[in-house]
Scaffold this motif. Structure first.
Motif, short mmCIF file in Angstrom:
data_model
loop_
_atom_site.label_atom_id
_atom_site.label_comp_id
_atom_site.label_asym_id
_atom_site.label_seq_id
_atom_site.Cartn_x
_atom_site.Cartn_y
_atom_site.Cartn_z
N UNK A 1 0.76 -1.07 0.05
CA UNK A 1 0.06 -0.06 -0.13
C UNK A 1 0.87 1.27 -0.11
N UNK A 2 0.64 2.18 -1.05
CA UNK A 2 1.59 3.30 -1.27
C UNK A 2 1.02 4.40 -0.10
N UNK A 3 2.07 4.70 0.59
CA UNK A 3 1.65 5.76 1.84
C UNK A 3 2.14 7.08 1.40
N UNK A 4 2.82 7.33 0.40
CA UNK A 4 3.68 8.56 -0.04
C UNK A 4 2.69 9.94 0.05
N UNK A 5 1.61 9.71 -0.53
CA UNK A 5 0.71 10.80 -0.64
C UNK A 5 -0.14 10.96 0.61
N UNK A 6 -0.14 10.12 1.66
CA UNK A 6 -0.63 10.64 3.08
C UNK A 6 0.03 11.51 3.76
N UNK A 7 -0.68 12.22 4.41
CA UNK A 7 -0.11 13.19 5.56
C UNK A 7 0.11 12.30 6.73
N UNK A 8 1.27 12.91 7.47
CA UNK A 8 1.59 11.94 8.58
C UNK A 8 0.50 11.96 9.62
N UNK A 9 0.28 10.99 10.27
CA UNK A 9 -0.89 10.76 11.06
C UNK A 9 -1.32 9.31 11.34
N UNK A 10 -2.59 9.17 12.31
CA UNK A 10 -2.78 8.08 12.70
C UNK A 10 -3.95 7.57 11.70
N UNK A 11 -3.95 6.17 11.08
CA UNK A 11 -5.12 5.67 10.14
C UNK A 11 -5.52 4.53 10.64
N UNK A 12 -6.64 3.79 10.35
CA UNK A 12 -7.11 2.86 10.50
C UNK A 12 -7.26 1.84 9.42
N UNK A 13 -6.63 0.65 9.35
CA UNK A 13 -6.59 -0.23 8.10
C UNK A 13 -7.43 -1.46 8.39
N UNK A 14 -8.40 -1.68 7.36
CA UNK A 14 -9.60 -2.61 7.64
C UNK A 14 -9.14 -3.45 6.49
N UNK A 15 -9.23 -4.83 7.02
CA UNK A 15 -8.92 -6.01 5.86
C UNK A 15 -10.05 -6.89 6.19
N UNK A 16 -10.64 -7.22 5.10
CA UNK A 16 -11.78 -8.34 5.06
C UNK A 16 -11.09 -9.49 4.46
N UNK A 17 -11.15 -10.80 5.44
CA UNK A 17 -10.55 -11.89 5.11
C UNK A 17 -11.64 -12.77 5.83
N UNK A 18 -12.08 -13.92 4.81
CA UNK A 18 -13.10 -14.64 5.15
C UNK A 18 -14.33 -14.40 6.04
N UNK A 19 -14.82 -13.28 5.56
CA UNK A 19 -16.00 -12.47 6.15
C UNK A 19 -15.56 -12.04 7.58
N UNK A 20 -14.37 -11.82 7.92
CA UNK A 20 -13.88 -11.19 9.04
C UNK A 20 -13.32 -10.04 8.86
N UNK B 1 -10.59 -7.38 9.95
CA UNK B 1 -9.50 -7.11 10.85
C UNK B 1 -9.13 -5.63 11.10
N UNK B 2 -8.88 -5.08 11.95
CA UNK B 2 -8.49 -3.68 12.12
C UNK B 2 -7.28 -3.44 12.68
N UNK B 3 -6.35 -2.69 11.99
CA UNK B 3 -5.04 -2.38 12.56
C UNK B 3 -4.84 -0.83 12.65
N UNK B 4 -4.21 -0.35 13.54
CA UNK B 4 -3.79 1.06 13.57
C UNK B 4 -2.34 1.19 12.75
N UNK B 5 -2.51 2.17 11.90
CA UNK B 5 -1.37 2.41 11.22
C UNK B 5 -0.86 3.87 11.47
N UNK B 6 0.48 4.01 11.59
CA UNK B 6 0.83 5.33 11.78
C UNK B 6 1.86 5.67 10.68
N UNK B 7 1.47 6.83 10.10
CA UNK B 7 2.32 7.33 8.91
C UNK B 7 3.07 8.45 9.26
N UNK B 8 4.59 8.43 9.20
CA UNK B 8 5.41 9.41 9.55
C UNK B 8 6.35 9.69 8.34
N UNK B 9 6.34 10.89 8.03
CA UNK B 9 7.10 11.55 6.92
C UNK B 9 8.44 12.46 7.40
#
Length: 86
Positions: free
Chosen positions: A57-76, A78-86
């Motif tokens: 996942x390209x994050x170059x265009x994102x501002x520094x900050x906190x994001x939430x990544x939602x991944x759908x696997x087998x109808x579940x 999953x949520x992960x907190x992602x921090x982008x720092x430039x």
């Protein structure tokens, strides 16, 4: 109906968190969807690159900050907190 699970499964790993230019998801599982939101819940457009057993996942265009990544696997969802720092 999907179930929300707070952390990604043991079969999948997310690397480079905090991230600068990209995030990698390594998995053998069938990912059905990926969404990224900012801290306010707004969906952020992302570009994905598929390579063997990983998704980049390209994050170059994102501002520094906190994001939430939602991944759908087998109808579940999953949520992960992602921090982008430039």
């Amino acid at each position: 109906m999907s179930i929300i699970v707070p952390y990604i499964s043991e079969k999948s790993k997310i690397y480079l968190n905090p991230a600068d230019n990209f995030i990698q998801i390594h998995t053998n599982e069938n990912i059905q969807a990926i969404h990224l939101t900012d801290i306010s819940g707004r969906i952020i457009p992302i570009s994905l690159k598929f390579s063997n057993d990983k998704i980049i996942i390209n994050t170059k265009h994102l501002n520094s900050g906190i994001y939430w990544l939602y991944i759908l696997i087998n109808n579940k969802i999953y949520v992960e907190k992602v921090i982008v720092l430039h």
